[in-house]
Design an enzyme around this catalytic site. Structure first.
Site, mmCIF file in Angstrom:
data_model
loop_
_atom_site.group_PDB
_atom_site.id
_atom_site.type_symbol
_atom_site.label_atom_id
_atom_site.label_comp_id
_atom_site.label_asym_id
_atom_site.label_seq_id
_atom_site.Cartn_x
_atom_site.Cartn_y
_atom_site.Cartn_z
ATOM 1 N N CYS A 1 31.318 5.936 30.676
ATOM 2 C CA CYS A 1 30.553 5.794 29.212
ATOM 3 C C CYS A 1 31.133 4.293 28.712
ATOM 4 O O CYS A 1 30.510 3.431 29.392
ATOM 5 C CB CYS A 1 30.944 6.659 28.180
ATOM 6 S SG CYS A 1 29.672 6.796 26.789
ATOM 7 N N HIS B 1 30.610 11.700 29.643
ATOM 8 C CA HIS B 1 32.033 12.080 29.587
ATOM 9 C C HIS B 1 32.521 13.164 30.405
ATOM 10 O O HIS B 1 32.315 14.401 30.009
ATOM 11 C CB HIS B 1 32.573 12.436 28.216
ATOM 12 C CG HIS B 1 32.428 11.064 27.223
ATOM 13 N ND1 HIS B 1 33.580 10.429 26.880
ATOM 14 C CD2 HIS B 1 31.279 10.415 26.607
ATOM 15 C CE1 HIS B 1 33.221 9.613 25.964
ATOM 16 N NE2 HIS B 1 31.850 9.556 25.858
ATOM 17 N N GLU C 1 35.277 13.926 31.186
ATOM 18 C CA GLU C 1 36.537 14.488 31.051
ATOM 19 C C GLU C 1 36.768 15.354 29.820
ATOM 20 O O GLU C 1 37.773 16.133 29.444
ATOM 21 C CB GLU C 1 37.546 13.205 30.526
ATOM 22 C CG GLU C 1 37.282 12.727 29.123
ATOM 23 C CD GLU C 1 35.986 11.785 28.876
ATOM 24 O OE1 GLU C 1 35.139 11.849 29.772
ATOM 25 O OE2 GLU C 1 35.762 11.228 27.958
HETATM 26 N N1 GLN Z 1 28.324 3.201 22.710
HETATM 27 C C1 GLN Z 1 29.788 2.807 22.886
HETATM 28 C C2 GLN Z 1 29.863 1.412 23.274
HETATM 29 O O1 GLN Z 1 28.999 0.671 23.473
HETATM 30 C C3 GLN Z 1 30.112 3.666 24.196
HETATM 31 C C4 GLN Z 1 30.273 5.291 23.796
HETATM 32 C C5 GLN Z 1 31.074 6.226 24.394
HETATM 33 O O2 GLN Z 1 31.754 5.501 25.163
HETATM 34 N N2 GLN Z 1 31.121 7.342 24.144
HETATM 35 O O3 GLN Z 1 30.994 1.236 23.734
#
Ligand code: GLN
EC number: 4.3.3.6
Length: 193
Positions: free
Chosen positions: A79, A172, A174
């Site tokens: 992410c 994610h 995790e």
């Molecule tokens: N939108 C977040 C960002 O730009 C990432 C979101 C997340 O890690 N769940 O960093």
């Protein structure tokens, strides 16, 4: 025992620590360049990439991390961590800040929508025999996988990629009890747990 670093500036790093420990790895929270010494791999968690780049800049962490990744340090970004590893972003919201990079991919931040548009989806992951439930939270989208190998897609879009020892996912892995993607990563990059 192997030691896997987990970038711990901000975000969902504790959840990665829990999964890695359940697999038998030792973990180390990484917040400064010297914490990179002696680790066998590193996980960059989800969270807020704009906060991470600022916190990292204050201690000069990402140029050093970038050098380690170039030197072959097994690295898995999820992410926000995927955003840190992308060699190219579609917008300039993080410009002016170092990011480690390491994946020849183009990523669009927040392209799956707002927090309220977060979702869970079953994913077919190359190397896993059963579906993995992927949790997408304000997720970045891989708009071009470049030369990276695609390990999973959602609605035709790559969501898990790897290039050598560098892995990145827009969801994610995790969150929840399923540790198979971490296990796959550790096995593939040769970190025996
Ligand atoms: N939108 C977040 C960002 O730009 C990432 C979101 C997340 O890690 N769940 O960093």
């Amino acid at each position: 025992m192997v030691t896997v670093g987990v970038l711990g500036l901000q975000g969902a790093f504790r959840e990665h620590v829990t999964v890695l420990r359940s697999l038998g790895a030792d973990t180390r929270r990484v917040t400064r360049p010297e914490h990179l010494d002696g680790i066998d791999g590193i996980v960059l968690p989800g969270g807020e990439s704009s906060a991470m780049v600022r916190l990292a800049a204050a201690v000069g962490l990402f140029p050093e991390l970038s050098a380690r990744i170039c030197g072959g340090l097994p690295t898995f970004g999820t992410c926000a961590g995927l955003i840190l590893l992308a060699d190219r972003l579609t917008d300039d919201t993080l410009s002016g800040y170092d990011r480690p990079g390491g994946l020849d991919i183009t990523v669009a931040r927040n392209a799956y929508g707002s927090q309220r548009e977060s979702f869970v989806a079953p994913l077919q992951v190359h190397g896993l025999d059963r579906e993995f439930m992927g949790t997408f939270i304000r997720a970045p989208q891989i708009v071009d996988p470049g030369s990276a190998e695609v390990l999973a897609t959602h609605a035709g879009v790559p969501v898990l990629v790897r290039s050598g020892s560098v892995w990145g996912g827009s969801f994610h892995p995790e969150l929840g009890p399923d540790s198979r993607i971490h296990q796959l990563f550790l096995e593939h990059v040769g970190v025996p747990v």
